[in-house]
Design an enzyme around this catalytic site. Structure first.
Site, PDB file in Angstrom:
ATOM      1  N   CYS A  34     -54.765  31.350 -67.688  1.00 34.94           N
ATOM      2  CA  CYS A  34     -55.904  30.476 -67.414  1.00 34.94           C
ATOM      3  C   CYS A  34     -56.720  31.009 -66.246  1.00 34.94           C
ATOM      4  CB  CYS A  34     -55.436  29.058 -67.040  1.00 34.94           C
ATOM      5  SG  CYS A  34     -54.364  28.262 -68.246  1.00 34.94           S
ATOM      6  N   ASP A 443     -89.683  47.474 -44.440  1.00 35.37           N
ATOM      7  CA  ASP A 443     -90.481  46.635 -45.335  1.00 35.37           C
ATOM      8  C   ASP A 443     -91.349  45.672 -44.532  1.00 35.37           C
ATOM      9  OD1 ASP A 443     -90.775  45.485 -48.252  1.00 35.37           O
ATOM     10  OD2 ASP A 443     -90.445  43.753 -46.946  1.00 35.37           O
TER      11      ASP A 443
END
Length: 493
Positions: A34, A443
């Site tokens: 599981c 940037d």
């Protein structure tokens, strides 16, 4: 993490979905495995065994749980946050390289022998490349069984199985149901959920670890969309996909607990790769809790994270495509970059049909672009040289960009090309190669945000300050960009 038994038990008892994909719980009494968040009553700790992959569970003789469907868990975030051989191998296996080229092909791409790769994967994941690819084939088969009306023989070969018998045996072994039983269950569920998808369309849910903030993720993809290749339509980001056996069109729609994915493929053998590329583009295997916790340690970043946690890095479905687009976008506006790319697509892209929207072309690969006439480009001469040199390096193989790329080597190769400065190299590392620590210190948007927040404004000083954000500086960039009102930061209306 699967070796930390106490921590795994705590995660299972609390049904903590954040650990889905990090490890799998195998139950000795039922022989079922599981995901940690399985809704059933947790077994006793002495009956739990933990494995690092679904393939390892299957190889040990455990079957997938029918309630929590552990084979559909988000992928482990480790494989996208590392650049070592195991992580690169996992990214290539996820892209279907073992099915197309075999284990020797996988090893050759990584520069190792088959024995070395098998040994490394077995040591870390409890399964070798064939077992890992088999687990992926089983999941692909389940998707095709449940979401299409393809005959089972066609499903078998589309999922990569060598024979129908192997397909039947694998599905029964992994899911404890025959293929026909899986389809019957899915048909009953579809009737209760409003019916099956349209013919030729594969509809599925792409899971992710919460939280996920879709604003900058889908906002960036929509705002920079190349006309004819990408579009925002009816609340979904849509684009064309150039795939090994044909092409496809995908529509991706954000929901509170999943991303709805609608795929139209000319060849179902491309399903695994198409899903992998979509998950990669949307950064769905990230661990946002780990990322945000690290960034919150900076008191100037913490308010941004608290305001809108779970930002992802918008990536790309094709690294070479993004590199070309990055050059086209050098020192121009978003609108101008889209215009340049659209002209390139119209002149060199392969035409496709899109009955549901306005997509018209595939973005041309380096092979098609190698024949372009530089004089036909409405670009400065230096930019033409940068673009044609990049295309030549990609087409000739001297520069390789993809899931198997070593991030440092790719940076070094890009830096040798004319016209490639730090911004272009880092934006490709961040969005095309997926380096979570790529940082755009030069940037303009990052520097503006830094100035507003009181962070150092010069690239050198900002880089020094950003050392505390490692290894998640690419995510810090998303939070810094989001301080601006640019359309890339907002979910389209």
């Amino acid at each position: 993490m699967h070796t930390d038994t106490e921590r795994c038990v705590r995660a299972v008892r609390s049904k903590d979905a954040r650990f889905d994909g990090w490890f799998f719980t195998a139950v000795l009494t039922t022989r079922i495995y599981c995901r940690p968040s399985c809704p059933v009553v947790p077994p006793k700790p002495e009956n739990m065994v933990f494995y690092p992959s679904a393939a390892a569970c299957q190889q040990a003789g455990f079957r997938a749980c029918k309630r929590c469907r552990p084979d559909t868990s988000p992928g482990s975030p480790e494989w996208n946050a590392r650049a070592d051989a195991v992580a690169r191998a996992m990214r290539l296996i996820r892209d279907g390289v073992v099915d197309r080229e075999g284990v020797p092909g996988l090893a050759a791409r990584l520069g190792y022998s088959t024995r070395q790769i098998e040994r490394q994967l077995l040591a870390e994941l409890g399964a070798g490349p064939l077992a890992l690819a088999r687990a992926q084939r089983a999941q692909t088969a389940r998707l095709l069984i449940e979401t299409t009306a393809l005959p089972m023989a066609d499903v078998a070969f589309a999922a990569g199985f060598a024979s129908v018998r192997t397909f039947n045996d694998t599905v029964r072994e992994v899911f404890a149901l025959a293929p026909s039983e899986l389809r019957a269950r899915a048909t009953r569920s579809a009737r209760g959920a409003g019916g099956p998808p349209a013919p030729g369309v594969i509809a599925l849910r792409l899971p992710y670890r919460a939280p996920l903030n879709p604003d900058n993720l889908f906002g960036h993809l929509a705002a920079t969309a190349v006309p004819g290749v990408e579009e925002w339509r009816d609340g979904a980001y849509r684009r064309t996909l150039d795939l090994p056996h044909g092409h496809g069109i995908v529509a991706l729609t954000p929901h509170p607990d999943h991303i709805a994915c609608r795929l139209s493929l000319t060849d179902p053998r491309d399903l695994t790769l198409a899903i992998s590329r979509c998950r990669w583009m949307l950064d769905l295997d990230a661990d946002p809790v780990a990322v945000d916790d690290q960034l919150r340690t900076d008191p100037l970043l913490a308010p941004l994270v608290d305001k809108a946690p779970g930002r992802r890095v918008p990536r790309t479905v094709d690294a070479a495509e993004f590199a070309v687009r990055a050059v086209l976008g050098q020192q121009v506006s978003t609108a101008a970059a889209r215009t340049h790319a659209a002209r390139l697509v119209a002149a060199h892209g392969t035409a496709v049909d899109d009955p549901e929207g306005g997509l018209t072309h595939l973005f041309p690969g380096p092979g098609r672009l190698a024949a372009l006439d530089p004089e036909a480009l409405a670009l400065p001469r230096s930019r033409r040289t940068t673009l044609t040199t990049l295309i030549g390096a990609l087409a000739g193989g001297s520069l390789r960009l993809g899931p198997d790329s070593d991030w440092d080597e790719a940076r070094a190769g890009l830096s040798l090309l004319p016209g490639f400065g730090p911004w272009t190299v880092e934006v490709i590392a961040m969005r095309a190669l997926g380096d979570p620590d790529a940082f755009l210190a030069t940037d303009l948007g990052v520097r503006r945000a830094a100035a507003v927040l009181g962070l150092p404004a010069t690239p050198a000083a900002l880089t020094a300050r950003a050392a505390a954000w490692r290894p998640w500086r690419a995510y810090a960039v998303q939070y810094l960009w989001a301080t601006d009102s640019h359309p890339v930061n907002h979910l389209p209306a």
